[in-house]
Design an enzyme around this catalytic site. Structure first.
Site, PDB file in Angstrom:
ATOM      1  N   HIS A 106       0.827  -1.228   0.000  1.00  0.00           N
ATOM      2  CA  HIS A 106       0.000   0.000   0.000  1.00  0.00           C
ATOM      3  C   HIS A 106       0.856   1.272   0.000  1.00  0.00           C
ATOM      4  O   HIS A 106       0.317   2.370  -0.215  1.00  0.00           O
ATOM      5  CB  HIS A 106      -0.919   0.044   1.223  1.00  0.00           C
ATOM      6  N   ASP A 143      -2.331 -10.804  -2.193  1.00  0.00           N
ATOM      7  CA  ASP A 143      -2.866 -10.287  -0.928  1.00  0.00           C
ATOM      8  C   ASP A 143      -4.327  -9.904  -1.173  1.00  0.00           C
ATOM      9  O   ASP A 143      -4.686  -9.474  -2.271  1.00  0.00           O
ATOM     10  CB  ASP A 143      -2.058  -9.047  -0.506  1.00  0.00           C
ATOM     11  N   ASP A 225      -4.114 -12.930   3.727  1.00  0.00           N
ATOM     12  CA  ASP A 225      -5.374 -12.460   4.307  1.00  0.00           C
ATOM     13  C   ASP A 225      -6.585 -12.788   3.440  1.00  0.00           C
ATOM     14  O   ASP A 225      -7.713 -12.446   3.801  1.00  0.00           O
ATOM     15  CB  ASP A 225      -5.302 -10.958   4.634  1.00  0.00           C
TER      16      ASP A 225
END
Ligand SMILES: [Zn+2]
Length: 282
Positions: A106, A143, A225
């Site tokens: 990010h 992810d 995740d």
């Protein structure tokens, strides 16, 4: 595929009750047992992806603070972030799996975001290009969150292919249907997607895109995740699913590396990393 890490990452950048905690590295290193220690990235290596202001801001942190609503930092965060990027560089250089934190995908050229300080995978891709002379790098990001920072860094760069599979709509809001260009491929998937949807996306989109790009190196932004038991998201991928995705990466490039991104269930994380290593090792 060897494991690369640095045991200081189980101590530095403590975040206490935050899901992205030192405990993640503690349980992973305990589970893998042995790994190759990698040193820190240099500021020069980080500067290939981030502005001097961004780097100075992380470097100057002296006490506990929040860089945005999700991203805690403290006096040892700069050191941890350099070690995380250094681990990613070493993984890219040797075809290893970097178990590092904080995660990176990010982090944009100009700011930290969403638990991420420096973009580990992007710094590693640039190091491979500049220091080894590799020309074409593919990054596959599985992810569960969109790798907005990696997308930003390479948006205008035809030498780096970025392919992201992620839950959508979801944090951080980017990577929506139709968002992309010749070397930016987004695969937004609805909440509840599992092995079947991910395998189909690999067969129909990820594998043809990477093969067609003919990369010298493939780096996987390996977050966990999207697992069914992860507390932060709503996908249903299993351990065998991650193993299968890793196996599908084999043969897509002459060298394959992986770098840990998210994955916040401490009970399942070691097992998922093992399964993925199994897959990468064929
Ligand atoms: Zn994530």
């Amino acid at each position: 595929m060897q494991v690369i890490s640095n045991e200081a990452l189980a101590r530095l950048h403590p975040t206490v009750h935050h899901p992205e905690s030192t405990r993640r590295l503690e349980v992973l290193l305990e589970a893998v047992g042995e790994w190759t220690e990698a040193g820190p990235a240099t500021v020069e290596q980080i500067e290939r992806c981030h502005s001097p202001e961004h780097i100075a801001r992380i470097r100057a942190i002296e006490g506990d603070t929040w860089l945005d609503g999700d991203t805690p930092a403290s006096a040892t965060s700069f050191e941890a972030a350099l070690l995380a990027a250094g681990g990613a560089i070493e993984a890219a250089r040797t075809g290893g799996f970097a178990l590092v934190r904080p995660p990176g995908h990010h982090a944009t050229p100009v700011r930290p975001m969403g638990f991420c300080l420096f973009n580990n995978v992007a710094v590693a891709a640039r190091a491979a290009q500049v220091e080894e002379g590799l020309e074409r790098i593919a990054i596959v990001d599985w992810d569960v969150h969109h790798g907005n920072g990696t997308q930003d860094i390479f948006w205008d760069d035809p030498t780096v292919l970025f392919v992201s599979l992620h839950e959508w709509p979801f944090y951080p809001g980017t990577g929506r249907p139709g968002e992309g260009n010749d070397t930016t491929v987004n695969i937004p998937l609805p909440a509840g997607s599992g092995n079947e949807e991910y395998v189909l996306a690999f067969e129909e989109i990820v594998e043809p895109a990477v093969r067609g790009f003919e990369p010298d190196l493939l780096i996987v932004s390996a977050g966990f995740d999207a697992h069914a038991d992860d507390p932060l998201a709503s996908m249903e991928v299993s351990g065998l699913g991650f193993r299968d995705l890793a196996r599908r990466c084999l043969g897509l490039a002459p060298r394959i590396a992986a770098v840990l991104e998210g994955g916040y269930n401490l009970e399942t994380l070691p097992r998922l990393v093992h399964a993925t290593l199994d897959g990468f090792r064929g």
